[in-house]
Design a protein around this motif. Sequence first.
Motif, short mmCIF file in Angstrom:
data_model
loop_
_atom_site.label_atom_id
_atom_site.label_comp_id
_atom_site.label_asym_id
_atom_site.label_seq_id
_atom_site.Cartn_x
_atom_site.Cartn_y
_atom_site.Cartn_z
N ASP A 152 13.76 -14.85 -4.74
CA ASP A 152 14.54 -14.22 -3.68
C ASP A 152 15.62 -13.28 -4.22
O ASP A 152 16.48 -12.81 -3.47
N LYS A 153 15.57 -12.99 -5.54
CA LYS A 153 16.53 -12.08 -6.15
C LYS A 153 15.91 -10.70 -6.29
O LYS A 153 14.93 -10.52 -7.03
N GLU A 154 16.48 -9.72 -5.61
CA GLU A 154 15.89 -8.38 -5.58
C GLU A 154 15.80 -7.78 -6.98
O GLU A 154 14.80 -7.15 -7.33
N LYS A 155 16.84 -7.98 -7.79
CA LYS A 155 16.83 -7.41 -9.14
C LYS A 155 15.70 -8.01 -9.98
O LYS A 155 15.04 -7.30 -10.75
N PHE A 156 15.47 -9.32 -9.84
CA PHE A 156 14.39 -9.96 -10.59
C PHE A 156 13.04 -9.37 -10.19
O PHE A 156 12.20 -9.06 -11.04
N ILE A 157 12.83 -9.19 -8.89
CA ILE A 157 11.56 -8.64 -8.41
C ILE A 157 11.36 -7.22 -8.93
O ILE A 157 10.26 -6.84 -9.35
N LYS A 158 12.43 -6.42 -8.98
CA LYS A 158 12.32 -5.04 -9.46
C LYS A 158 11.96 -5.00 -10.94
O LYS A 158 11.34 -4.03 -11.40
N ASP A 159 12.35 -6.04 -11.69
CA ASP A 159 12.07 -6.06 -13.12
C ASP A 159 10.70 -6.66 -13.46
O ASP A 159 10.31 -6.68 -14.63
N LEU A 160 9.97 -7.15 -12.45
CA LEU A 160 8.63 -7.67 -12.72
C LEU A 160 7.69 -6.54 -13.11
O LEU A 160 7.85 -5.40 -12.66
N PRO A 161 6.69 -6.82 -13.94
CA PRO A 161 5.65 -5.80 -14.18
C PRO A 161 4.92 -5.49 -12.87
O PRO A 161 4.91 -6.33 -11.95
N VAL A 162 4.35 -4.30 -12.78
CA VAL A 162 3.70 -3.90 -11.54
C VAL A 162 2.27 -3.42 -11.79
O VAL A 162 1.93 -3.00 -12.89
N LEU A 163 1.46 -3.52 -10.73
CA LEU A 163 0.13 -2.95 -10.72
C LEU A 163 0.13 -1.75 -9.77
O LEU A 163 0.88 -1.73 -8.79
N GLN A 164 -0.71 -0.76 -10.06
CA GLN A 164 -0.97 0.32 -9.12
C GLN A 164 -2.47 0.39 -8.92
O GLN A 164 -3.22 0.72 -9.84
N LEU A 165 -2.92 0.05 -7.72
CA LEU A 165 -4.34 0.02 -7.41
C LEU A 165 -4.61 0.79 -6.12
O LEU A 165 -3.75 0.82 -5.22
N PRO A 166 -5.79 1.38 -5.99
CA PRO A 166 -6.11 2.16 -4.79
C PRO A 166 -6.51 1.26 -3.62
O PRO A 166 -7.66 1.18 -3.23
N ILE A 167 -5.54 0.54 -3.08
CA ILE A 167 -5.81 -0.33 -1.94
C ILE A 167 -5.02 0.15 -0.74
O ILE A 167 -3.96 0.77 -0.88
N ALA A 168 -5.54 -0.13 0.44
CA ALA A 168 -4.97 0.41 1.67
C ALA A 168 -4.24 -0.65 2.49
O ALA A 168 -3.93 -0.43 3.65
N VAL A 169 -3.97 -1.81 1.90
CA VAL A 169 -3.30 -2.88 2.64
C VAL A 169 -1.85 -2.51 2.87
O VAL A 169 -1.14 -2.11 1.94
N GLU A 170 -1.38 -2.64 4.10
CA GLU A 170 0.00 -2.31 4.42
C GLU A 170 0.88 -3.55 4.31
O GLU A 170 0.41 -4.67 4.37
N GLY A 171 2.17 -3.30 4.17
CA GLY A 171 3.12 -4.39 4.13
C GLY A 171 3.58 -4.70 2.72
O GLY A 171 3.22 -4.03 1.75
N LYS A 172 4.36 -5.75 2.59
CA LYS A 172 4.88 -6.18 1.29
C LYS A 172 3.79 -6.91 0.53
O LYS A 172 3.16 -7.82 1.06
N LEU A 173 3.56 -6.49 -0.72
CA LEU A 173 2.44 -7.03 -1.48
C LEU A 173 2.92 -7.77 -2.72
O LEU A 173 3.98 -7.48 -3.27
#
Length: 253
Positions: free
Chosen positions: A110-131
């Motif tokens: 629930d810590k915004e800064k922690f979530i921002k520091d997580l590694p991320v994926l970028q994939l061509p998906i069309a799902v809307e909303g928070k992933l």
Amino acid sequence: MSFIGKNIKKIRGVKGLSQQAFAELFDLKRATLGAYEEGRSEPRIDTIIKIANYFSIPIDDLLTAELTVNALLQFRADLTLEIEVMEKEQFPHIPIITPKNTIDYIKFHDKEKFIKDLPVLQLPIAVEGKLRAYTVQNLEMTQYEKGLYPGDVVIGRQRLLTELTAAGTNDGVLVLALIGNELVLRRMYEVGEQLVFKADHKNIADKTFPKTSLKELWEISSVYFNRLPELGNPLEDKMEFLEREFRKLKDKM
């Protein structure tokens, strides 16, 4: 005066890299990269060397001159020199939970800064909303050599339990749930005031929690399989071919 911060930002723009994506290339935190670009700090010499080598830029140019788009594109005539008019396809940035950060995610989800520091994926998906993405870590969702294996990545959309209940899809839906002090990837069922999570593996017992202990719920919408799919059995293919040829001969007789 060092131009390193401005040049890093220029490189990102030309190459179409987010701060997170650029930072991951050189084992940096996104916030650290932001400090470089804003001129609040400068990278260590080993980081500068890595950046210069990766993008084939002389170190002197990286430090002492403001790089141009033309130089970064290496004078390729087939590319536009105006970065503002380049059309880039944008894919969502999906924070991913991995075996290394799972324990911290349970603590700091629930810590915004922690979530921002997580590694991320970028994939061509069309799902809307928070992933949210999650790396499978066990064999709970396997059955007869099928299903999800360690290393596969599931991607889920955040949902409220009431949303699934209203849609009539709350029983047996595959979810990633942060419940109690656990992250659970299983099929979810509502039983009164309890949530039951069932594994596809027949030898693994159910997990039951009170609804009140549910902290996050992600309905799985897509999967990245970290392995080759079944492409068919050559022997079976040959048998099928022979059967077809035999039927053709039989029809001619």
